[in-house]
Design a protein around this motif. Structure first.
Motif, PDB file in Angstrom:
ATOM      1  N   MET A 129       0.832  -1.205   0.000  1.00  0.00           N
ATOM      2  CA  MET A 129       0.000   0.000   0.000  1.00  0.00           C
ATOM      3  C   MET A 129       0.875   1.266   0.000  1.00  0.00           C
ATOM      4  SD  MET A 129      -2.956   0.842   2.745  1.00  0.00           S
ATOM      5  CE  MET A 129      -3.439   2.509   3.084  1.00  0.00           C
ATOM      6  N   ARG A 130       1.951   1.257   0.808  1.00  0.00           N
ATOM      7  CA  ARG A 130       2.852   2.419   0.825  1.00  0.00           C
ATOM      8  C   ARG A 130       3.537   2.579  -0.531  1.00  0.00           C
ATOM      9  NH1 ARG A 130       7.032   1.462   3.574  1.00  0.00           N
ATOM     10  NH2 ARG A 130       6.656  -0.536   4.551  1.00  0.00           N
ATOM     11  N   ASP A 131       3.940   1.450  -1.096  1.00  0.00           N
ATOM     12  CA  ASP A 131       4.647   1.500  -2.386  1.00  0.00           C
ATOM     13  C   ASP A 131       3.726   1.971  -3.513  1.00  0.00           C
ATOM     14  OD1 ASP A 131       6.937   0.528  -1.193  1.00  0.00           O
ATOM     15  OD2 ASP A 131       6.778  -1.507  -2.006  1.00  0.00           O
ATOM     16  N   ALA A 132       2.458   1.558  -3.448  1.00  0.00           N
ATOM     17  CA  ALA A 132       1.524   1.875  -4.549  1.00  0.00           C
ATOM     18  C   ALA A 132       1.269   3.374  -4.662  1.00  0.00           C
ATOM     19  CB  ALA A 132       0.205   1.134  -4.344  1.00  0.00           C
ATOM     20  N   LYS A 133       1.325   4.090  -3.538  1.00  0.00           N
ATOM     21  CA  LYS A 133       0.917   5.505  -3.554  1.00  0.00           C
ATOM     22  C   LYS A 133       1.707   6.332  -4.567  1.00  0.00           C
ATOM     23  CE  LYS A 133      -1.299   9.025  -2.764  1.00  0.00           C
ATOM     24  NZ  LYS A 133      -2.663   9.112  -3.325  1.00  0.00           N
ATOM     25  N   ILE A 134       3.000   6.036  -4.662  1.00  0.00           N
ATOM     26  CA  ILE A 134       3.832   6.863  -5.554  1.00  0.00           C
ATOM     27  C   ILE A 134       3.442   6.687  -7.030  1.00  0.00           C
ATOM     28  CG2 ILE A 134       5.717   5.174  -5.739  1.00  0.00           C
ATOM     29  CD1 ILE A 134       6.004   9.014  -5.709  1.00  0.00           C
ATOM     30  N   LEU A 135       2.824   5.546  -7.347  1.00  0.00           N
ATOM     31  CA  LEU A 135       2.444   5.334  -8.756  1.00  0.00           C
ATOM     32  C   LEU A 135       1.462   6.409  -9.218  1.00  0.00           C
ATOM     33  CD1 LEU A 135       1.951   1.432  -8.850  1.00  0.00           C
ATOM     34  CD2 LEU A 135       4.044   2.754  -9.134  1.00  0.00           C
ATOM     35  N   GLN A 136       0.691   6.965  -8.261  1.00  0.00           N
ATOM     36  CA  GLN A 136      -0.267   8.027  -8.613  1.00  0.00           C
ATOM     37  C   GLN A 136       0.403   9.399  -8.698  1.00  0.00           C
ATOM     38  OE1 GLN A 136      -3.069   7.275  -5.285  1.00  0.00           O
ATOM     39  NE2 GLN A 136      -4.616   6.937  -6.868  1.00  0.00           N
ATOM     40  N   ILE A 137       1.703   9.447  -8.352  1.00  0.00           N
ATOM     41  CA  ILE A 137       2.372  10.762  -8.278  1.00  0.00           C
ATOM     42  C   ILE A 137       3.457  10.935  -9.339  1.00  0.00           C
ATOM     43  CG2 ILE A 137       3.742  12.290  -6.796  1.00  0.00           C
ATOM     44  CD1 ILE A 137       2.240  11.017  -4.364  1.00  0.00           C
ATOM     45  N   TYR A 138       4.439   9.988  -9.393  1.00  0.00           N
ATOM     46  CA  TYR A 138       5.564  10.297 -10.297  1.00  0.00           C
ATOM     47  C   TYR A 138       5.229  10.034 -11.774  1.00  0.00           C
ATOM     48  CZ  TYR A 138       7.400   5.429  -9.362  1.00  0.00           C
ATOM     49  OH  TYR A 138       7.593   4.094  -9.203  1.00  0.00           O
ATOM     50  N   GLU A 139       6.046  10.664 -12.617  1.00  0.00           N
ATOM     51  CA  GLU A 139       5.852  10.649 -14.083  1.00  0.00           C
ATOM     52  C   GLU A 139       4.485  11.191 -14.481  1.00  0.00           C
ATOM     53  OE1 GLU A 139       7.510   7.613 -16.465  1.00  0.00           O
ATOM     54  OE2 GLU A 139       8.953   7.043 -14.926  1.00  0.00           O
ATOM     55  N   GLY A 140       4.014  12.185 -13.760  1.00  0.00           N
ATOM     56  CA  GLY A 140       2.710  12.809 -14.029  1.00  0.00           C
ATOM     57  C   GLY A 140       1.664  12.213 -13.117  1.00  0.00           C
ATOM     58  N   THR A 141       1.088  13.045 -12.264  1.00  0.00           N
ATOM     59  CA  THR A 141       0.109  12.546 -11.292  1.00  0.00           C
ATOM     60  C   THR A 141      -1.141  12.014 -12.015  1.00  0.00           C
ATOM     61  OG1 THR A 141      -1.015  14.665 -11.111  1.00  0.00           O
ATOM     62  CG2 THR A 141       0.854  14.292  -9.610  1.00  0.00           C
ATOM     63  N   SER A 142      -1.993  11.359 -11.250  1.00  0.00           N
ATOM     64  CA  SER A 142      -3.244  10.861 -11.847  1.00  0.00           C
ATOM     65  C   SER A 142      -4.089  12.019 -12.361  1.00  0.00           C
ATOM     66  CB  SER A 142      -4.028  10.047 -10.811  1.00  0.00           C
ATOM     67  OG  SER A 142      -3.367   8.820 -10.563  1.00  0.00           O
ATOM     68  N   GLN A 143      -3.966  13.189 -11.703  1.00  0.00           N
ATOM     69  CA  GLN A 143      -4.714  14.354 -12.200  1.00  0.00           C
ATOM     70  C   GLN A 143      -4.138  14.822 -13.541  1.00  0.00           C
ATOM     71  OE1 GLN A 143      -3.592  14.151  -8.833  1.00  0.00           O
ATOM     72  NE2 GLN A 143      -5.651  13.458  -8.303  1.00  0.00           N
ATOM     73  N   ILE A 144      -2.818  14.837 -13.643  1.00  0.00           N
ATOM     74  CA  ILE A 144      -2.201  15.280 -14.908  1.00  0.00           C
ATOM     75  C   ILE A 144      -2.563  14.321 -16.043  1.00  0.00           C
ATOM     76  CG2 ILE A 144       0.031  15.635 -16.081  1.00  0.00           C
ATOM     77  CD1 ILE A 144      -0.873  17.934 -14.105  1.00  0.00           C
ATOM     78  N   GLN A 145      -2.608  13.026 -15.753  1.00  0.00           N
ATOM     79  CA  GLN A 145      -3.014  12.065 -16.802  1.00  0.00           C
ATOM     80  C   GLN A 145      -4.438  12.373 -17.268  1.00  0.00           C
ATOM     81  OE1 GLN A 145      -0.464  10.201 -17.815  1.00  0.00           O
ATOM     82  NE2 GLN A 145       0.593  11.001 -16.015  1.00  0.00           N
ATOM     83  N   ARG A 146      -5.313  12.714 -16.303  1.00  0.00           N
ATOM     84  CA  ARG A 146      -6.708  13.019 -16.671  1.00  0.00           C
ATOM     85  C   ARG A 146      -6.795  14.300 -17.498  1.00  0.00           C
ATOM     86  NH1 ARG A 146      -7.098   9.787 -12.334  1.00  0.00           N
ATOM     87  NH2 ARG A 146      -8.846   8.316 -12.323  1.00  0.00           N
ATOM     88  N   ILE A 147      -5.900  15.247 -17.229  1.00  0.00           N
ATOM     89  CA  ILE A 147      -5.880  16.469 -18.056  1.00  0.00           C
ATOM     90  C   ILE A 147      -5.526  16.095 -19.496  1.00  0.00           C
ATOM     91  CG2 ILE A 147      -4.608  18.630 -18.466  1.00  0.00           C
ATOM     92  CD1 ILE A 147      -4.421  18.928 -15.400  1.00  0.00           C
ATOM     93  N   VAL A 148      -4.499  15.247 -19.636  1.00  0.00           N
ATOM     94  CA  VAL A 148      -4.081  14.798 -20.988  1.00  0.00           C
ATOM     95  C   VAL A 148      -5.257  14.098 -21.680  1.00  0.00           C
ATOM     96  CG1 VAL A 148      -2.556  13.173 -22.217  1.00  0.00           C
ATOM     97  CG2 VAL A 148      -1.651  14.530 -20.315  1.00  0.00           C
ATOM     98  N   ILE A 149      -5.926  13.222 -20.933  1.00  0.00           N
ATOM     99  CA  ILE A 149      -7.017  12.426 -21.516  1.00  0.00           C
ATOM    100  C   ILE A 149      -8.211  13.331 -21.861  1.00  0.00           C
ATOM    101  CG2 ILE A 149      -8.712  10.596 -21.033  1.00  0.00           C
ATOM    102  CD1 ILE A 149      -6.418   9.378 -19.149  1.00  0.00           C
ATOM    103  N   ALA A 150      -8.574  14.213 -20.926  1.00  0.00           N
ATOM    104  CA  ALA A 150      -9.746  15.071 -21.141  1.00  0.00           C
ATOM    105  C   ALA A 150      -9.533  16.017 -22.321  1.00  0.00           C
ATOM    106  CB  ALA A 150     -10.061  15.861 -19.872  1.00  0.00           C
ATOM    107  N   ARG A 151      -8.302  16.529 -22.444  1.00  0.00           N
ATOM    108  CA  ARG A 151      -7.992  17.413 -23.587  1.00  0.00           C
ATOM    109  C   ARG A 151      -8.256  16.671 -24.891  1.00  0.00           C
ATOM    110  NH1 ARG A 151      -2.489  19.633 -21.679  1.00  0.00           N
ATOM    111  NH2 ARG A 151      -3.186  21.331 -20.352  1.00  0.00           N
ATOM    112  N   ASN A 152      -7.837  15.406 -24.906  1.00  0.00           N
ATOM    113  CA  ASN A 152      -8.017  14.609 -26.122  1.00  0.00           C
ATOM    114  C   ASN A 152      -9.495  14.341 -26.381  1.00  0.00           C
ATOM    115  OD1 ASN A 152      -8.166  11.511 -27.236  1.00  0.00           O
ATOM    116  ND2 ASN A 152      -6.600  12.752 -28.220  1.00  0.00           N
ATOM    117  N   VAL A 153     -10.227  14.032 -25.297  1.00  0.00           N
ATOM    118  CA  VAL A 153     -11.662  13.767 -25.436  1.00  0.00           C
ATOM    119  C   VAL A 153     -12.339  14.995 -26.046  1.00  0.00           C
ATOM    120  CG1 VAL A 153     -13.810  13.446 -24.118  1.00  0.00           C
ATOM    121  CG2 VAL A 153     -11.770  12.095 -23.544  1.00  0.00           C
ATOM    122  N   MET A 154     -11.994  16.164 -25.503  1.00  0.00           N
ATOM    123  CA  MET A 154     -12.659  17.394 -25.973  1.00  0.00           C
ATOM    124  C   MET A 154     -12.229  17.751 -27.397  1.00  0.00           C
ATOM    125  SD  MET A 154     -12.914  19.615 -22.483  1.00  0.00           S
ATOM    126  CE  MET A 154     -11.255  19.409 -21.909  1.00  0.00           C
ATOM    127  N   ALA A 155     -10.937  17.514 -27.680  1.00  0.00           N
ATOM    128  CA  ALA A 155     -10.443  17.844 -29.026  1.00  0.00           C
ATOM    129  C   ALA A 155     -11.087  16.963 -30.077  1.00  0.00           C
ATOM    130  CB  ALA A 155      -8.932  17.700 -29.078  1.00  0.00           C
TER     131      ALA A 155
END
Ligand SMILES: Cc1cc2nc3c(=O)[nH]c(=O)nc-3n(C[C@H](O)[C@H](O)[C@H](O)COP(=O)(O)OP(=O)(O)OC[C@H]3O[C@@H](n4cnc5c(N)ncnc54)[C@H](O)[C@@H]3O)c2cc1C
Length: 383
Positions: free
Chosen positions: A354-380
Motif C-alpha cells: 500500500m505504501r509502495d503503490a501511492k507513488i504510482l499516482q504521483i511520479y511521471e505525471g500525477t493521476s490528475q495530470i493524466q486526466r488532463i491529458v485524456i480530457a484534452r483529447n476527449v474534448m479535441a
C-alpha cells in the motif's frame, strides 16, 4: 486475422527469467531494504548481468534491444517482488529513453554504452522544488558561454540521483518562455558544480534512492546538448509517453502480489467459524482485484503495442498509467482491509504494497495530470 494476446516463446522465457530473478533475489531482501531504506547493489549487479537493466538500449550500443512490450513484462515481474528495487532498476530505462530518442551517435555510444558495459546508474531530471506537474514552469537556468552551456538551479525527487554516473537534465533559457525555452542535456556526475543534496526519507519504495541534484555554475559542453531551445519540453513529454506504460506494468506487478497474498490469507484466516474467503464481502474484493489486474494489463499491452508499432500513444499511455496507479492504490488498500489488524502490521507484506503503490499516482505525471491529458483529447475529438 484474429487479435492475439499470446506471448512468443522468447517472451515466455523472458518472463520466466524475470520471475525467477524476482523470487530468488528481490523477494528475499525486499522487506529489509524497505526497512533500512537501502538499495541492494548486489541485486542490481545480478539484474544487470541477466540483461534486466535498461533492456531497451539498442543492440548497436551493447543493449538487448527489447521492445516496449518486453520491457513491461520485465517491469511487471520485478514489481511483484518490490516496486522500490524495481523502480531504481527501471530508472535506467527512463534516463536512456531521451538519449535513444534524441541523442546523436556519439552520445549514444558514450552514454548508452556506459550503461551496457558496466552496471552503472543513470537518472532523469525534470522536477524542481517549484515545478513538478508544471514541467514548463521549471526555473533551472541555462546560459550560453561561448560554445558551452552553464546550468544553475536544483532538481528534486530524482530517482537514483545519488548513484547515477550521468543525468539527463532539462533547463530553461528563460522561465517566461515556458515550454518554448526548455533545453535538454546529458550531464556527467563528476562535472564541477554538480552536487547531490538531501536523500529523501520516503513513505514507500524506500529501497529506491531519491535525492536532490544541485547545479551551481555547471559547465556542460556543446557535445552534450540533447535537445535545443524549443525542443526540450517535447523530448520530456515524448519520454513520458514511452515510460508511462511501465508505471502501468508496475501497478500490475504490485496488484498481482496483493491478490496472491490476499487469496492465501483469506483461505486460511477464520472468523465466525469459516475462512474469511467464504464471506461474500471478501470475495467481492478479490474479484475486483482480479478485474483491475486484467484491465490494467490490457491497457499496458495496448500502449506497449502502439509504441512498438510507432503509433501515437500519449492517450493510451496515460490510460495505462492513471488506471493502473489508481487501481493499485485501491487494490493495496483493500489488501490491508482483507488482512484486518494484521494488514496494518509490518510483520505482513501488504502494508508495504500500500505504501509502495501511492507513488504510482504521483511520479511521471500525477493521476490528475493524466486526466488532463485524456480530457484534452476527449474534448479535441468531440464533434
Ligand atoms: C519517489 C519519487 C520519485 C521521483 N522520481 C523522479 C525522477 O526520477 N525524475 C523527475 O524528474 N521527477 C521525479 N519525481 C517527481 C515527480 O514526478 C513529481 O513529484 C510529480 O510530477 C508531481 O509534482 P509535484 O510533486 O511538484 O506536485 P505538484 O505539481 O505541486 O502537484 C500537487 C498536487 O496538485 C495536483 N495538480 C497540479 N497541477 C494540477 C492541475 N493543473 N490540475 C489538477 N491538479 C493539479 C497534482 O496532481 C497533485 O495532486 C519523483 C517523485 C517522487 C516522490
Amino acid at each position: 486475422m484474429p487479435l492475439s494476446f499470446d506471448l512468443t516463446e522468447e517472451q515466455k522465457a523472458l518472463v520466466e527469467t524475470a520471475r525467477g530473478f524476482t523470487r530468488d533475489r528481490i523477494i528475499p531482501v525486499a522487506a529489509k531494504c524497505d526497512h533500512d531504506s537501502k538499495f541492494p547493489e548486489d541485486v542490481y549487479r545480478a539484474a544487470w548481468e541477466l540483461g534486466l537493466v535498461g533492456p531497451i538500449v539498442p543492440e548497436a550500443y551493447g543493449g538487448v534491444g527489447a521492445c516496449e512490450l518486453d520491457h513491461t513484462l520485465i517491469v511487471e515481474e520485478m514489481a511483484y517482488g518490490c516496486s522500490g528495487i524495481q523502480t531504481s532498476i527501471t530508472a535506467n530505462s527512463l534516463a536512456a529513453t531521451p538519449v535513444i530518442l534524441a541523442g546523436n551517435d556519439e552520445q549514444k555510444k558514450k552514454y548508452l554504452g556506459m550503461l551496457t558495459s558496466e552496471p552503472v546508474f543513470a537518472a532523469y531530471a525534470t522536477t524542481e522544488p517549484a515545478a513538478g506537474s508544471d514541467v514548463a514552469g521549471m526555473q533551472t537556468r541555462v546560459t550560453k558561454h561561448g560554445d558551452d552551456y552553464v546550468l544553475d538551479g536544483q532538481k528534486c525527487f530524482i530517482t537514483n540521483a545519488s548513484w547515477a554516473r550521468w543525468y539527463v537534465i532539462f533547463a530553461t533559457v528563460d522561465p517566461a518562455k515556458k515550454h518554448r525555452g526548455i533545453m535538454g542535456f546529458i550531464v556527467d556526475r563528476d562535472t564541477p558544480g554538480l552536487s547531490i543534496g538531501k536523500k529523501e526519507d520516503k513513505m514507500g519504495q524506500r529501497a529506491s534512492d531519491t535525492a536532490t541534484i544541485i547545479l551551481e555554475d555547471v559547465k556542460v559542453p556543446k557535445k552534450n546538448l540533447l535537445a535545443d531551445e524549443g525542443h526540450g519540453f517535447k523530448l520530456a513529454m515524448q519520454t513520458f509517453d514511452r515510460t508511462r506504460p511501465d508505471i502501468g506494468a508496475m501497478a500490475v506487478g504490485v496488484m498481482r502480489r496483493a491478490l496472491d497474498e490476499c487469496t492465501r490469507y483469506a483461505l486460511e484466516r477464520k472468523t465466525f467459524g469459516v475462512p474469511i474467503a467464504q464471506h461474500q464481502a471478501i470475495q467481492f474484493m478479490l474479484a475486483d482485484m482480479a478485474m483491475k489486474i486484467e484491465a490494467t494489463k490490457l491497457l499496458v499491452q495496448k500502449a506497449a503495442w502502439m509504441l512498438d508499432e510507432g503509433a501515437p500513444s500519449s492517450i493510451v499511455s496515460a490510460y495505462a498509467k492513471a488506471f493502473g496507479a489508481d487501481s493499485a492504490m485501491q487494490v493495496t488498500t483493500d489488501a490491508v482491509q482483507i488482512f484486518g489488524g494484521n494488514g496494518y502490521m509490518r510483520d505482513y507484506p501488504v502494508e508495504k504494497l500500500m505504501r509502495d503503490a501511492k507513488i504510482l499516482q504521483i511520479y511521471e505525471g500525477t493521476s490528475q495530470i493524466q486526466r488532463i491529458v485524456i480530457a484534452r483529447n476527449v474534448m479535441a475529438s468531440s464533434g
